[in-house]
Motif scaffolding. Structure first.
Motif, PDB file in Angstrom:
ATOM      1  N   LYS A 187       0.867  -1.167   0.000  1.00 24.38           N
ATOM      2  CA  LYS A 187       0.000   0.000   0.000  1.00 24.38           C
ATOM      3  C   LYS A 187       0.903   1.214   0.000  1.00 24.38           C
ATOM      4  N   GLU A 192      -5.451  -3.579 -13.106  1.00 26.20           N
ATOM      5  CA  GLU A 192      -4.798  -2.411 -13.700  1.00 26.20           C
ATOM      6  C   GLU A 192      -3.296  -2.497 -13.459  1.00 26.20           C
ATOM      7  N   ILE A 200      -2.463   3.715  -3.453  1.00 32.17           N
ATOM      8  CA  ILE A 200      -2.437   2.522  -4.295  1.00 32.17           C
ATOM      9  C   ILE A 200      -2.276   1.288  -3.410  1.00 32.17           C
ATOM     10  N   ILE A 201      -3.101   0.270  -3.691  1.00 35.95           N
ATOM     11  CA  ILE A 201      -2.895  -1.056  -3.120  1.00 35.95           C
ATOM     12  C   ILE A 201      -2.727  -1.983  -4.307  1.00 35.95           C
ATOM     13  N   ALA A 202      -1.549  -2.612  -4.395  1.00 35.79           N
ATOM     14  CA  ALA A 202      -1.253  -3.432  -5.568  1.00 35.79           C
ATOM     15  C   ALA A 202      -0.173  -4.451  -5.247  1.00 35.79           C
ATOM     16  N   LYS A 239       0.377  -4.323  -9.999  1.00 41.75           N
ATOM     17  CA  LYS A 239      -0.898  -4.787 -10.530  1.00 41.75           C
ATOM     18  C   LYS A 239      -1.933  -4.692  -9.423  1.00 41.75           C
ATOM     19  N   THR A 240      -2.997  -3.934  -9.686  1.00 37.88           N
ATOM     20  CA  THR A 240      -4.036  -3.732  -8.690  1.00 37.88           C
ATOM     21  C   THR A 240      -5.000  -4.917  -8.674  1.00 37.88           C
ATOM     22  N   TYR A 241      -5.889  -4.913  -7.699  1.00 37.84           N
ATOM     23  CA  TYR A 241      -6.908  -5.951  -7.569  1.00 37.84           C
ATOM     24  C   TYR A 241      -7.803  -5.999  -8.810  1.00 37.84           C
ATOM     25  N   ASP A 242      -8.038  -4.837  -9.422  1.00 39.02           N
ATOM     26  CA  ASP A 242      -8.881  -4.761 -10.620  1.00 39.02           C
ATOM     27  C   ASP A 242      -8.142  -5.169 -11.895  1.00 39.02           C
TER      28      ASP A 242
END
Length: 176
Positions: free
Chosen positions: A120, A148, A128-130, A143-146
């Motif tokens: 984070k 992206e 950002i959390i990735a 790379k995010t949870y979605d």
């Protein structure tokens, strides 16, 4: 006409310097590779540090050759200060590139996080959390949870507060 005897000391010293350069290159490469292996560092990151170390050794060898062949130290200092001034003026506009390279080296040796960690980034405007996908010389790929993909500069990774989240994405299903 000048003969080889007149420059025998310089030729011998240059040969010794060449052998020393080869030995130092081999030794530094082995040390960096051993360090990277013990810390499970990626190969391309290790190769980047090896290239930086070799460049540093080449610069030192060139300076030594210049001294061996009789250039006066004050002439070297004068030339170095002139070159540094020109390069410094040119790099002022490119400070972010230099800071990203430096940050990449710091991230390599300090190893605060690794590929696969979920982090984070504490940025009040753009938190950002990735998951860390890759760490390069200039950028970290997140790379995010979605799904992206975010390319984040290395120098900001050192400037922002970062938390490493344990098992953050494990209970969630990724959907393509």
């Amino acid at each position: 006409m000048l003969t080889l005897q007149e420059y025998s000391k310089e030729l011998i010293a240059s040969g010794v310097l060449l052998l020393l350069l080869i030995l130092l290159r081999t030794a530094t490469t082995k040390l960096v590779l051993r360090y990277a292996k013990t810390n499970h560092t990626l190969e391309h990151r290790t190769n980047l540090v090896v290239k930086y170390m070799h460049l540093f050794l080449y610069v030192l060898a060139i300076i030594a050759l210049i001294l061996i062949w009789g250039v006066k130290p004050q002439d070297i200092i004068w030339a170095f200060s002139s070159i540094t001034t020109v390069v410094g003026v040119a790099l002022i506009a490119q400070w972010s590139i230099l800071s990203n390279i430096t940050a990449g080296i710091i991230l390599f040796f300090s190893f605060p996080f690794k590929i696969g960690d979920v982090i984070k980034i504490h940025d009040k405007d753009f938190p950002i959390i990735a998951e860390i996908e890759d760490i390069g010389a200039f950028h970290v790929f997140l790379k995010t949870y979605d799904g992206e993909l975010i390319i984040y500069p290395n120098n900001l990774m050192l400037q922002k507060g970062i938390s490493i989240l344990k098992d953050h994405f494990k209970d969630k299903d990724f959907v393509d």
